[in-house]
Design an enzyme around this catalytic site. Structure first.
Site: not given
Ligand code: ADP
Length: 536
Positions: A69, A102-103, A400
């Protein structure tokens, strides 16, 4: 500077700290700031997306946190640089407002700064860049609304909500159990939600964890779980139809304090004092029984003798319960917290169908479950996991997921994820750039390029060729006029995020772009950095 005199009356000059400060000005200052912010963003870049890496952070006292996170990583990283701290603040604001993404917000800000640096080097004034970015952000946010969809769900059809929470959880360490955790999160939010007013009070959801068992044993309890047990092992382990007295006053005989003076010079006097203390406590117990309480929950402790007496008089009690828990118990059971013992009345008792003590595994660990409460609108998510690190990370991931579900109940618009929304915005901003006169046009173009930062990071983290993949998807989006095409991180063989069911909330995505732009503008506008020399 100050003038002083030594012991012989000779004058000498003391240089104040001001003289020792270092100063960076103009382009040099901007570049140094951009560099600092970029290095923070670079750390988070590899954590983005379902295939993102986790970070392990060790604190000064040896505590280890493993997390994916963004907000947590930055929070624990102890960033020294002031500009770096702005990025930490950025991630925190996204966490505070939205709870997810947040990332992504930090990666976007990093990409915007990288592009800004190129423009500054080409001699474009930082203010023009900032203004261009502002215009571009507005175009991007408008376009997001255009490509958004409304998301249908009801309290009987929760599957769509579960799907969205699963997207959030899929990039976390806990993704092995994402279906279970997503369902728990959605049910918890719906239990406390007011669907008519579109309001969710997340404070009513208590997230409790205990090391041991498996992640699969995580459960949703319609009630409160407290990490405490009955004060005496021989007290009943299960109380039905409990009437609970919730006390924040001491529940024991008054203790002679050091400032009082008591003269005890004979055994009789001592016996009399003991007798008086016992009688006092006995009356307290009787008062609880008279108002009809069958369980006492206290904020403070009582000694072994009092404990024994309570057991004898058949009044189960729980001691040392924290303030937050007491408040939740009061809300859930419809009881009132009693701060003065004299104020205890039957109406102030809380009611619960079942209060039971549950023990875990072979350990002596016990938890108290308070269920079937008078006011069922308080729930607990009880997390189990093999290690403390796992339980803590699960807590953060569940947070989250809860936020995503809450955001959807407040506003049910969504955009598709996997970088597809960013690519669509990038195309729209690029197209709009042609219509913008003046130097800002360069900044708007640069903004469009920066939006590609998220899909590129997603591709890179999944082991794909970032530039090849991005250009292919972008070309396909333009050709098919389909804004749902993104990066196929999990190799599902389709890059249509609608088919993959990967989506994010519209307000979350908008907030990411707006917050990132704001911070970048702020950094660009700093042209003078004055620091004490020991930090330089
Ligand atoms: P954050 O803390 O910003 O939520 P994450 O590490 O959770 O960061 O990553 C979120 C990103 O990953 C988003 O841009 C989301 O659309 C993308 N994402 C999540 N699951 C998938 C998936 N199965 N395929 C492609 N992209 C994905």
């Amino acid at each position: 500077m100050a003038l002083a005199f030594d012991e012989y009356g000779r004058p000498f000059i003391i240089l104040r700290e001001q003289e020792q400060k270092t100063r960076a000005k103009g382009l040099e200052a901007q570049k140094a700031n951009i560099m600092a912010a970029k290095s923070v963003a670079r750390i988070l870049r590899t954590s983005l997306g379902p295939k993102g890496m986790d970070k392990m952070l060790q604190s000064g006292d040896g505590d280890v946190t493993i997390s994916n996170d963004g907000a947590t990583i930055l929070e624990q990283m102890e960033v020294e640089n002031q500009i770096g701290k702005l990025m930490v603040e950025l991630s925190r604001s996204q966490d505070y407002e939205i709870g997810d993404g947040t990332t992504g917000v930090v990666v976007t800000a990093g990409a915007l700064l990288e592009q800004a640096e190129i423009l500054l080097e080409r001699g474009i004034h930082p203010i023009r860049v900032a203004e261009g970015y502002e215009q571009a952000a507005r175009i991007a946010v408008d376009h997001l609304s255009k490509i958004s969809h409304s998301f249908e769900f009801s309290s009987t059809n929760i599957q769509p909500l579960v799907q969205t929470c699963m997207t959030t959880l899929s990039s976390k360490i806990v993704n092995r159990c994402k279906a279970l955790l997503a369902e728990i999160a959605v049910k918890a939010v719906l239990a406390v939600a007011d669907l008519e007013r579109k309001d969710v009070n997340l404070d009513l959801i208590k997230v409790e964890g205990k090391v041991g068992g498996k992640l699969e044993d995580t459960e949703l309890v319609y009630g409160i779980v407290v990490d405490k047990d009955m004060s005496h092992p021989q007290m009943p382990k299960r109380i039905e139809d409990a009437k609970i007295a919730i006390l924040t006053c001491p529940f024991e005989p008054p203790k002679p304090k050091t400032k009082h003076k008591i003269d005890i010079d004979s055994t009789e006097k001592f016996e009399a004092l003991r007798e008086a203390e016992k009688k006092y406590f006995d009356e307290m117990v009787q008062k609880c029984k008279d108002v009809g309480a069958t369980l006492v929950i206290c904020q403070w402790g009582f000694d072994d003798e009092a404990n024994h007496l309570l057991m004898h008089r058949g009044l189960p009690a729980v001691r040392w319960v924290g303030g937050v828990e007491l408040e939740l118990i009061a809300i859930a059971t419809g009881g009132r917290i009693v701060p003065r013992f004299q104020e205890l009345t039957p109406e102030k008792l809380g009611r619960a169908g079942i209060v039971r003590e549950k023990s875990f595994g072979t350990t002596k660990d016990r938890m108290l479950y308070i269920e079937q409460c008078a006011n069922s609108r308080a729930v607990t998510i009880f997390i189990r996991g093999a290690s403390k690190m796992m339980v803590e990370e699960t807590k953060r991931s569940i947070h989250d997921a809860l936020c995503v579900a809450r955001n959807l109940i407040r506003d049910n618009s969504i955009v598709y994820g996997g970088g597809s929304a960013e690519i669509a915005c990038s195309i729209a901003v690029e197209a709009a750039a042609d219509r913008i006169p003046g130097v800002e046009q360069y900044a708007v173009r640069a903004f469009a390029d920066a939006l590609d930062g998220v899909p590129m990071a997603l591709a890179e983290n999944s082991g794909l060729q970032p530039i090849d993949t991005l250009t292919a998807v972008k070309a396909q989006q333009i050709k098919e006029k389909n804004p749902h095409l993104g990066i196929d991180c999990n190799d599902v063989k389709t890059n249509d995020m609608k088919e993959q069911n990967v989506f994010e909330t519209l307000i979350g995505k908008k907030q990411q772009i707006l917050l990132a732009t704001q911070v970048v503008k702020m950094i660009l506008k700093i042209d003078d950095v004055i620091t004490p020399s020991q930090y330089s």
